[in-house]
Design a protein around this motif. Structure first.
Motif, mmCIF file in Angstrom:
data_model
loop_
_atom_site.group_PDB
_atom_site.id
_atom_site.type_symbol
_atom_site.label_atom_id
_atom_site.label_comp_id
_atom_site.label_asym_id
_atom_site.label_seq_id
_atom_site.Cartn_x
_atom_site.Cartn_y
_atom_site.Cartn_z
ATOM 1 N N UNK A 26 0.826 -1.194 0.000
ATOM 2 C CA UNK A 26 0.000 0.000 0.000
ATOM 3 C C UNK A 26 0.867 1.253 0.000
ATOM 4 N N UNK A 27 2.048 1.186 0.602
ATOM 5 C CA UNK A 27 2.966 2.314 0.580
ATOM 6 C C UNK A 27 3.576 2.477 -0.798
ATOM 7 N N UNK A 28 3.936 1.381 -1.433
ATOM 8 C CA UNK A 28 4.549 1.393 -2.745
ATOM 9 C C UNK A 28 3.832 0.357 -3.611
ATOM 10 N N UNK A 29 2.842 0.784 -4.376
ATOM 11 C CA UNK A 29 2.021 -0.184 -5.114
ATOM 12 C C UNK A 29 2.783 -0.974 -6.181
ATOM 13 N N UNK A 30 3.959 -0.505 -6.598
ATOM 14 C CA UNK A 30 4.732 -1.228 -7.604
ATOM 15 C C UNK A 30 5.538 -2.370 -6.998
ATOM 16 N N UNK A 31 5.642 -2.412 -5.676
ATOM 17 C CA UNK A 31 6.427 -3.422 -4.978
ATOM 18 C C UNK A 31 5.560 -4.637 -4.664
ATOM 19 N N UNK A 32 6.006 -5.823 -5.107
ATOM 20 C CA UNK A 32 5.257 -7.063 -4.898
ATOM 21 C C UNK A 32 6.128 -8.027 -4.104
ATOM 22 N N UNK A 33 5.868 -8.131 -2.798
ATOM 23 C CA UNK A 33 6.718 -8.967 -1.950
ATOM 24 C C UNK A 33 6.507 -10.458 -2.186
ATOM 25 N N UNK A 34 5.325 -10.865 -2.614
ATOM 26 C CA UNK A 34 5.078 -12.295 -2.823
ATOM 27 C C UNK A 34 5.849 -12.849 -4.017
ATOM 28 N N UNK A 36 8.634 -11.028 -5.294
ATOM 29 C CA UNK A 36 9.933 -10.359 -5.242
ATOM 30 C C UNK A 36 10.171 -9.553 -6.526
ATOM 31 N N UNK A 37 9.210 -8.702 -6.829
ATOM 32 C CA UNK A 37 9.300 -7.867 -8.033
ATOM 33 C C UNK A 37 8.962 -6.420 -7.724
ATOM 34 N N UNK A 38 9.518 -5.542 -8.549
ATOM 35 C CA UNK A 38 9.180 -4.129 -8.502
ATOM 36 C C UNK A 38 8.815 -3.716 -9.907
ATOM 37 N N UNK A 39 7.592 -3.268 -10.076
ATOM 38 C CA UNK A 39 7.097 -2.828 -11.381
ATOM 39 C C UNK A 39 7.315 -3.909 -12.448
ATOM 40 N N UNK A 66 14.861 0.172 7.998
ATOM 41 C CA UNK A 66 13.587 0.213 7.274
ATOM 42 C C UNK A 66 13.739 0.095 5.756
ATOM 43 N N UNK A 67 14.425 -0.957 5.290
ATOM 44 C CA UNK A 67 14.555 -1.134 3.836
ATOM 45 C C UNK A 67 13.297 -1.762 3.240
ATOM 46 N N UNK A 68 13.146 -1.599 1.940
ATOM 47 C CA UNK A 68 12.106 -2.320 1.211
ATOM 48 C C UNK A 68 12.557 -3.754 0.948
ATOM 49 N N UNK A 69 13.864 -3.924 0.751
ATOM 50 C CA UNK A 69 14.430 -5.251 0.497
ATOM 51 C C UNK A 69 15.846 -5.309 1.063
ATOM 52 N N UNK A 70 16.182 -6.479 1.623
ATOM 53 C CA UNK A 70 17.539 -6.725 2.105
ATOM 54 C C UNK A 70 18.281 -7.460 0.992
ATOM 55 N N UNK A 71 19.473 -6.959 0.657
ATOM 56 C CA UNK A 71 20.217 -7.471 -0.492
ATOM 57 C C UNK A 71 21.517 -8.130 -0.033
ATOM 58 N N UNK A 72 21.731 -9.340 -0.537
ATOM 59 C CA UNK A 72 22.993 -10.042 -0.306
ATOM 60 C C UNK A 72 23.722 -10.108 -1.640
ATOM 61 N N UNK A 104 13.311 2.362 -4.541
ATOM 62 C CA UNK A 104 13.399 1.378 -3.460
ATOM 63 C C UNK A 104 14.512 1.741 -2.502
ATOM 64 N N UNK A 105 14.353 1.275 -1.261
ATOM 65 C CA UNK A 105 15.421 1.388 -0.273
ATOM 66 C C UNK A 105 15.961 -0.011 -0.039
ATOM 67 N N UNK A 106 17.285 -0.162 -0.134
ATOM 68 C CA UNK A 106 17.901 -1.472 0.077
ATOM 69 C C UNK A 106 18.858 -1.415 1.256
ATOM 70 N N UNK A 107 19.032 -2.567 1.891
ATOM 71 C CA UNK A 107 19.998 -2.704 2.976
ATOM 72 C C UNK A 107 20.892 -3.887 2.647
#
Length: 117
Positions: A26-34, A36-39, A66-72, A104-107
């Motif tokens: 709802x904060x970022x409608x282009x972000x799909x966590x299920x 793992x996609x953005x737009x 408070x990242x949108x996604x954690x990146x390794x 997006x914000x990444x950590x």
């Protein structure tokens, strides 16, 4: 006057309870966590870091909290959500790192990459 104050406190409490229930989509409608996609673009795989924002598929800001996604960052087999293999050619996604107007914000992390639900 007391009745109004009580009504006001109850209504504000309900507002705060229900407004905290919003999820990241709802904060970022282009972000799909299920998925793992953005737009529509997957947020894992081979990533090319580009020099100009006009060349990028997405713009990211590196944060500590408070990242949108954690990146390794991995050397190979970046096939799970949040795993990024930095490449020069044959990329799945072009990324521009910025401080302002990020999509997006990444950590960066060493373990447990991905998105929290």
């Amino acid at each position: 006057m007391k009745a109004f104050a009580v009504f006001f406190c109850i209504s504000m409490s309900l507002f705060l309870v229900f407004s905290k229930g919003k999820n990241k989509e709802e904060k970022n409608p282009k972000l799909q966590s299920d998925t793992c996609r953005f737009d529509g673009k997957k947020l894992y795989g081979k990533i090319k870091l580009v020099e100009y924002s006009s060349q990028a598929d997405i713009k990211v800001k590196i944060v500590n909290s408070f990242p949108d996604i954690k990146v390794k960052f991995v050397e190979s087999f970046a096939d799970d959500c949040g795993e990024w293999q930095i490449v020069e050619h044959g990329e799945d996604l072009r990324v521009y790192i910025t401080e302002n107007f990020a999509d997006l914000k990444i950590k960066p992390v060493n373990s447990f990459p991905g998105m929290s639900r």
